[in-house]
Design an enzyme around this catalytic site. Structure first.
Site, PDB file in Angstrom:
ATOM      1  CD1 TRP A 102      -2.308  -2.100   1.763  1.00  0.00           C
ATOM      2  CD2 TRP A 102      -3.078  -1.039  -0.041  1.00  0.00           C
ATOM      3  NE1 TRP A 102      -3.390  -2.802   1.288  1.00  0.00           N
ATOM      4  CE2 TRP A 102      -3.883  -2.173   0.186  1.00  0.00           C
ATOM      5  CE3 TRP A 102      -3.371  -0.222  -1.128  1.00  0.00           C
ATOM      6  CZ2 TRP A 102      -4.952  -2.508  -0.637  1.00  0.00           C
ATOM      7  CZ3 TRP A 102      -4.456  -0.557  -1.947  1.00  0.00           C
ATOM      8  CH2 TRP A 102      -5.228  -1.692  -1.695  1.00  0.00           C
ATOM      9  CG  ASP A 172      -3.077   3.971   4.183  1.00  0.00           C
ATOM     10  OD1 ASP A 172      -4.109   3.778   4.866  1.00  0.00           O
ATOM     11  OD2 ASP A 172      -2.841   3.363   3.127  1.00  0.00           O
ATOM     12  CE  LYS A 196      -9.128  -2.619   3.706  1.00  0.00           C
ATOM     13  NZ  LYS A 196      -7.821  -2.093   3.345  1.00  0.00           N
TER      14      LYS A 196
HETATM   15  C1  LIG Z   1      -7.475  -1.445   2.022  1.00  0.00           C
HETATM   16  C2  LIG Z   1      -6.363  -0.492   2.082  1.00  0.00           C
HETATM   17  C3  LIG Z   1      -6.261   0.568   1.165  1.00  0.00           C
HETATM   18  C4  LIG Z   1      -7.226   0.759   0.018  1.00  0.00           C
HETATM   19  O1  LIG Z   1      -8.463   1.162   0.440  1.00  0.00           O
HETATM   20  P1  LIG Z   1      -9.669   1.436  -0.594  1.00  0.00           P
HETATM   21  O2  LIG Z   1     -10.753   1.941   0.291  1.00  0.00           O
HETATM   22  O3  LIG Z   1      -9.972   0.148  -1.277  1.00  0.00           O
HETATM   23  O4  LIG Z   1      -9.181   2.492  -1.546  1.00  0.00           O
HETATM   24  C5  LIG Z   1      -5.213   1.456   1.315  1.00  0.00           C
HETATM   25  N1  LIG Z   1      -4.307   1.316   2.295  1.00  0.00           N
HETATM   26  C6  LIG Z   1      -4.366   0.301   3.185  1.00  0.00           C
HETATM   27  C7  LIG Z   1      -3.346   0.199   4.272  1.00  0.00           C
HETATM   28  C8  LIG Z   1      -5.395  -0.628   3.119  1.00  0.00           C
HETATM   29  O5  LIG Z   1      -5.466  -1.634   4.002  1.00  0.00           O
END
Ligand SMILES: *Cc1c(COP(=O)(O)O)cnc(C)c1O
Length: 359
Positions: A102, A172, A196
């Site tokens: 990511w 993030d 998540k």
């Molecule tokens: C799932 C995830 C993303 C992507 O998220 P979306 O909502 O599908 O754009 C980005 N960064 C991390 C760490 C993730 O777990």
């Protein structure tokens, strides 16, 4: 009711049962209103209350002061990969700390918009580790430093945020948001898609410190502008009403049923310990992907001796209602995502199954 399985999916992921039950009750008609939570206006008094409570709950859970704005946006965390450089990069350069897929993708997206630098990358080690303090060469002139607190695919998690001095720290936190307390004052921006750990897909929570918001550009298309979203209180267009409402229920659950993020963290650590103990006690049958000091409390990643045995593991696990354990297609193996709402009983059942399968 249909029997629920233990859902170890990385996202969209398990939600607390009591949250689902409440949403189910409100699905046909909200008490006193006679309208479904799916049908109601985003300008209604009811939704005013939902936005206000969700924000207040998040402030309480995270200890966010008045110097933070909380935004509810769409486009997922992936849109933040672009929105953050659009708003903050200007003609400067940003540093990216890359500890997994990511972070790598966030850096690549930002590179489409301006100057970025990988201040650290563990790609050569197949993303199994974190930077040591002396491996981080951060540029004191950077527009911001971006890192991924928990790399969902590799199962690598920072124990504490990197120190970036006066450079805004951007995180993030998609897959460990609300899983533990954080020292929010050290962050300029924290963002997390909800699916998540905080709710369903469709809404992304962005916390942004006022002084960082002030640095954002004014001349962007409005839907891509943090300032515009902040000015309109996350109602620049129609927000994902139902998704925000679910985030409200999840934050309520964290406050009232769990008792806050310290307690949530202790439960999460206890759950993760059960699985890492099963890995470490298997005499090498299970091999963890992340180095022990980088192990994630949220996504436990491991391999078995070969792909055929992994396939058999997944198949037999499913017969015990242990589901969605397949690792990400880019790394293979097994991944058990054990977010906040995964009950300890599910993790105990998985650890027990792992011991039996190995023997
Ligand atoms: C799932 C995830 C993303 C992507 O998220 P979306 O909502 O599908 O754009 C980005 N960064 C991390 C760490 C993730 O777990």
């Amino acid at each position: 009711m249909q029997t629920r399985v233990y859902n170890f999916s990385p996202g969209p992921a398990v939600l607390p049962l009591e949250v689902l039950q409440e949403a189910q009750r409100d699905l046909l008609a909200l008490p006193g209103l006679g309208i479904s939570a799916l049908e109601i206006s985003h300008r209604s008094k009811w939704f005013d209350g939902v936005l206000a409570e969700t924000e207040a709950n998040l402030r309480r859970l995270l200890g966010a002061g008045e110097n933070f704005r909380i935004l509810f946006l769409q486009g997922g965390s992936r849109l933040q990969f672009s929105m953050i450089p659009m708003n903050l990069l200007r003609d400067r350069r940003a540093d990216y700390i890359i500890t997994g897929s990511w972070g790598q993708m966030a850096c690549e997206e930002a590179a489409r918009l301006g100057a970025v630098r990988a201040a650290y990358s563990s790609k050569a080690y197949n993303f199994d580790r974190l930077p040591r303090a002396d491996e981080l060469e951060l540029d004191p002139q950077a527009a911001y430093v971006h890192f991924t607190s928990n790399e969902t695919i590799q199962g690598v998690q920072f124990a504490a945020e990197p120190d970036t001095g006066s450079v805004p720290l951007v995180c993030d936190a998609s897959s460990d948001f609300l899983s533990r307390p954080i020292n929010l004052e050290r962050y300029g921006i924290v963002y997390a898609c909800a699916q998540k750990n905080a709710g369903p897909a469709g809404v992304t929570v962005v916390l942004i410190r006022d002084d960082v918001l002030d640095l954002c550009r004014d001349d962007l298309p409005s839907m891509l502008s943090f300032k515009q979203h902040a000015r309109e209180g996350s109602r620049l267009n129609t927000p994902p009403v139902f998704a925000v409402y679910l985030v409200m229920l999840v934050t309520r659950w964290l406050l009232n049923s769990v008792g806050g993020l310290e307690r949530m963290h202790a439960q999460n650590q206890a759950k993760a310990r059960l699985l890492y103990e099963a890995i470490d006690a298997s005499g090498g049958f299970y091999r963890g992907h992340a180095l022990p000091e980088a192990r994630s409390v949220m996504n436990v990643t491991f391999r078995l001796p070969d792909a055929e045995t992994e396939a058999r593991f997944l198949q037999q696990a499913a017969t015990r209602r242990l589901c969605e354990l397949k690792g990400h297609r880019s790394v293979g193996g097994i991944r058990a995502s054990i977010y906040n709402a995964m009950p300890v009983e599910g993790v105990q059942a998985l650890a027990e199954f792992m011991r039996e399968f190995a023997s």
